[in-house]
Design an enzyme around this catalytic site. Structure first.
Site, PDB file in Angstrom:
ATOM      1  N   GLU A 153      -5.690  -4.830  10.500  1.00 48.28           N
ATOM      2  CA  GLU A 153      -4.660  -3.812  10.721  1.00 48.28           C
ATOM      3  C   GLU A 153      -4.946  -3.043  12.018  1.00 48.28           C
ATOM      4  O   GLU A 153      -5.730  -2.084  12.014  1.00 48.28           O
ATOM      5  CB  GLU A 153      -4.663  -2.810   9.562  1.00 48.28           C
ATOM      6  CG  GLU A 153      -4.351  -3.423   8.223  1.00 48.28           C
ATOM      7  CD  GLU A 153      -3.707  -2.400   7.299  1.00 48.28           C
ATOM      8  OE1 GLU A 153      -2.606  -2.666   6.823  1.00 48.28           O
ATOM      9  OE2 GLU A 153      -4.293  -1.323   7.083  1.00 48.28           O
TER      10      GLU A 153
ATOM     11  N   SER B  56       3.093  -2.183  10.309  1.00 50.25           N
ATOM     12  CA  SER B  56       4.550  -2.235  10.506  1.00 50.25           C
ATOM     13  C   SER B  56       5.143  -3.612  10.218  1.00 50.25           C
ATOM     14  O   SER B  56       6.137  -4.010  10.830  1.00 50.25           O
ATOM     15  CB  SER B  56       4.933  -1.750  11.908  1.00 50.25           C
ATOM     16  OG  SER B  56       4.533  -0.394  12.069  1.00 50.25           O
TER      17      SER B  56
ATOM     18  N   GLY C 105       2.680  -1.186   4.245  1.00 47.77           N
ATOM     19  CA  GLY C 105       2.831   0.232   3.907  1.00 47.77           C
ATOM     20  C   GLY C 105       4.292   0.564   3.642  1.00 47.77           C
ATOM     21  O   GLY C 105       4.821   0.347   2.553  1.00 47.77           O
ATOM     22  N   GLY C 106       4.961   1.098   4.661  1.00 42.59           N
ATOM     23  CA  GLY C 106       6.336   1.602   4.513  1.00 42.59           C
ATOM     24  C   GLY C 106       7.290   0.645   3.811  1.00 42.59           C
ATOM     25  O   GLY C 106       8.047   1.048   2.921  1.00 42.59           O
TER      26      GLY C 106
ATOM     27  N   GLU D 129      -6.812   5.039   7.725  1.00 41.74           N
ATOM     28  CA  GLU D 129      -6.512   6.444   7.381  1.00 41.74           C
ATOM     29  C   GLU D 129      -7.694   7.069   6.639  1.00 41.74           C
ATOM     30  O   GLU D 129      -8.023   8.235   6.848  1.00 41.74           O
ATOM     31  CB  GLU D 129      -5.226   6.509   6.545  1.00 41.74           C
ATOM     32  CG  GLU D 129      -4.010   6.210   7.411  1.00 41.74           C
ATOM     33  CD  GLU D 129      -2.819   5.615   6.658  1.00 41.74           C
ATOM     34  OE1 GLU D 129      -2.798   5.674   5.417  1.00 41.74           O
ATOM     35  OE2 GLU D 129      -1.921   5.086   7.329  1.00 41.74           O
TER      36      GLU D 129
ATOM     37  N   HIS E  81      -9.510   1.438   4.829  1.00 38.35           N
ATOM     38  CA  HIS E  81      -8.241   1.668   5.531  1.00 38.35           C
ATOM     39  C   HIS E  81      -8.482   2.663   6.664  1.00 38.35           C
ATOM     40  O   HIS E  81      -9.249   3.616   6.511  1.00 38.35           O
ATOM     41  CB  HIS E  81      -7.180   2.194   4.558  1.00 38.35           C
ATOM     42  CG  HIS E  81      -5.800   2.121   5.119  1.00 38.35           C
ATOM     43  ND1 HIS E  81      -5.350   3.024   6.053  1.00 38.35           N
ATOM     44  CD2 HIS E  81      -4.784   1.241   4.918  1.00 38.35           C
ATOM     45  CE1 HIS E  81      -4.104   2.700   6.392  1.00 38.35           C
ATOM     46  NE2 HIS E  81      -3.739   1.627   5.715  1.00 38.35           N
TER      47      HIS E  81
ATOM     48  N   GLY F 208       2.214   2.257  10.643  1.00 42.92           N
ATOM     49  CA  GLY F 208       3.166   3.348  10.457  1.00 42.92           C
ATOM     50  C   GLY F 208       3.853   3.792  11.733  1.00 42.92           C
ATOM     51  O   GLY F 208       4.488   4.842  11.781  1.00 42.92           O
TER      52      GLY F 208
ATOM     53  N   ASN G 124       0.884  -1.176   0.000  1.00 42.59           N
ATOM     54  CA  ASN G 124       0.000   0.000   0.000  1.00 42.59           C
ATOM     55  C   ASN G 124       0.914   1.216   0.000  1.00 42.59           C
ATOM     56  O   ASN G 124       1.473   1.579   1.027  1.00 42.59           O
ATOM     57  CB  ASN G 124      -0.889  -0.022   1.248  1.00 42.59           C
ATOM     58  CG  ASN G 124      -1.698   1.256   1.392  1.00 42.59           C
ATOM     59  OD1 ASN G 124      -1.862   2.013   0.440  1.00 42.59           O
ATOM     60  ND2 ASN G 124      -2.204   1.503   2.602  1.00 42.59           N
ATOM     61  N   TRP G 125       1.083   1.814  -1.171  1.00 41.90           N
ATOM     62  CA  TRP G 125       2.029   2.932  -1.286  1.00 41.90           C
ATOM     63  C   TRP G 125       1.544   4.181  -0.555  1.00 41.90           C
ATOM     64  O   TRP G 125       2.312   5.090  -0.308  1.00 41.90           O
ATOM     65  CB  TRP G 125       2.253   3.279  -2.762  1.00 41.90           C
ATOM     66  CG  TRP G 125       3.012   2.255  -3.553  1.00 41.90           C
ATOM     67  CD1 TRP G 125       3.373   0.991  -3.161  1.00 41.90           C
ATOM     68  CD2 TRP G 125       3.501   2.427  -4.893  1.00 41.90           C
ATOM     69  NE1 TRP G 125       4.053   0.365  -4.187  1.00 41.90           N
ATOM     70  CE2 TRP G 125       4.148   1.217  -5.252  1.00 41.90           C
ATOM     71  CE3 TRP G 125       3.450   3.460  -5.817  1.00 41.90           C
ATOM     72  CZ2 TRP G 125       4.746   1.037  -6.501  1.00 41.90           C
ATOM     73  CZ3 TRP G 125       4.044   3.282  -7.058  1.00 41.90           C
ATOM     74  CH2 TRP G 125       4.689   2.075  -7.399  1.00 41.90           C
ATOM     75  N   LYS G 126       0.247   4.256  -0.292  1.00 45.93           N
ATOM     76  CA  LYS G 126      -0.355   5.478   0.282  1.00 45.93           C
ATOM     77  C   LYS G 126      -0.047   6.659  -0.636  1.00 45.93           C
ATOM     78  O   LYS G 126      -0.045   6.509  -1.849  1.00 45.93           O
ATOM     79  CB  LYS G 126       0.135   5.717   1.707  1.00 45.93           C
ATOM     80  CG  LYS G 126       0.061   4.472   2.580  1.00 45.93           C
ATOM     81  CD  LYS G 126       0.255   4.782   4.024  1.00 45.93           C
ATOM     82  CE  LYS G 126       0.370   3.490   4.812  1.00 45.93           C
ATOM     83  NZ  LYS G 126       0.185   3.660   6.227  1.00 45.93           N
TER      84      LYS G 126
HETATM   85  C1  PEP Z   1      -0.848   0.144   5.837  1.00 46.10           C
HETATM   86  O1  PEP Z   1      -0.863   1.288   5.460  1.00 46.10           O
HETATM   87  O2  PEP Z   1      -1.759  -0.606   5.477  1.00 46.10           O
HETATM   88  C2  PEP Z   1       0.234  -0.307   6.704  1.00 46.10           C
HETATM   89  C3  PEP Z   1       0.154  -1.480   7.255  1.00 46.10           C
HETATM   90  O3  PEP Z   1       1.291   0.560   6.874  1.00 46.10           O
HETATM   91  P1  PEP Z   1       2.718   0.229   7.587  1.00 46.10           P
HETATM   92  O4  PEP Z   1       3.160  -1.115   7.051  1.00 46.10           O
HETATM   93  O5  PEP Z   1       3.606   1.330   7.186  1.00 46.10           O
HETATM   94  O6  PEP Z   1       2.451   0.151   9.048  1.00 46.10           O
END
Ligand code: PEP
Length: 250
Positions: free
Chosen positions: A166, A212, A233-234, A96, A94, A172, A9-11
């Site tokens: 999640e 994470s 994500g990251g 966010e 999500h 994040g 998930n590049w966001k």
């Molecule tokens: C996400 O945005 O779905 C996510 C899990 O981010 P991260 O891996 O950066 O925590």
């Protein structure tokens, strides 16, 4: 259990002009992966991403869609538009988007039904806040989110949905749920899906962990019986890290 799916998930990261080369990097780095490999990108990157992934083992997803087919919805993107581009997956719910863009369980349900009706695979996110976890209501909260997300979806379609668990406190933040914490909730989600549908359907649904997940902790999480993949994500922004995670999904 469900088919292993590792989805990035590049966001709101990476430019359209960086996308083609980066997807090619991901294709190269994840060669030989035994799971489905997906990159979910911002809308503006999708067409370059699809072009770069064409004919490879990598699939492309969007980070959102609108639940209506067309019309006066300025700034929105429909399922037909995504399908027309060659997109296969779409994230919804999500945390966010729930926090900043008025995403609700009702819109998640409408989006899931629309995506399925157009042949897109929904990645439905759910998860509790730290306060909810500390109050001991994690599973009650997630049960509400899952029941509402799957309302009106029959078993044949439910099998196509991916659930991403999640925990909000882990997204994040660098704070990952422990392998056992993540497994406990993913097992709870599977039991809930068995109640809503049946055991066979619940077993076929892919349940991801997200929060994470990275090159260091992925193997432990993915070894758990009810964790069928990850929403990343990251760590999806660095091809070598993402490839370690896809390599751990077997
Ligand atoms: C996400 O945005 O779905 C996510 C899990 O981010 P991260 O891996 O950066 O925590």
């Amino acid at each position: 259990m469900g088919k292993y799916v590792i989805a990035g998930n590049w966001k709101m990261n990476k430019l359209p002009s960086e996308t083609y080369d980066y997807i090619k990097e991901v294709v190269e780095a994840t060669k030989g992966a035994e799971c489905e490999v997906v990159c979910c990108t911002p809308y503006v990157c999708l067409s370059e991403a699809v072009k770069a992934a064409e004919g490879t083992h990598v699939s492309i997803g969007a980070e959102n869609l609108h639940f209506e087919d067309k019309g006066a919805f300025t700034g929105e993107v429909s399922a037909d538009m995504l399908v027309d581009l060659g997109v296969k997956y779409v994230i919804m719910g999500h945390s966010e988007r729930r926090e900043y863009n008025n995403e609700t369980d009702e819109t998640v349900n409408l989006k899931a039904k629309k995506a399925l009706s157009k042949g897109l695979i929904p990645i439905v996110c759910c998860g509790e806040s730290l306060e909810q976890r500390e109050a001991g209501i994690t599973m009650d909260w997630i049960a509400i989110q899952i029941k509402k997300a799957f309302a009106g979806i029959d078993a044949a379609d439910a099998k196509k949905v991916i659930v991403a668990y999640e925990p909000i406190w882990a997204i994040g933040t660098g704070k990952t749920a422990t392998d056992d914490q993540a497994e406990e909730v993913c097992a709870g989600i599977r039991a809930l899906l068995a109640d809503l549908y049946d055991d066979a359907t619940a077993k076929e649904i892919t349940i991801q962990y997200g929060g994470s997940m990275n090159a260091k902790n992925a193997a432990g999480l993915l070894a758990k019986p009810n964790i069928d993949g990850g929403l990343i994500g990251g760590a999806s922004l660095v091809a070598a890290d993402f490839a370690v995670i896809t390599g751990a999904a077997k």
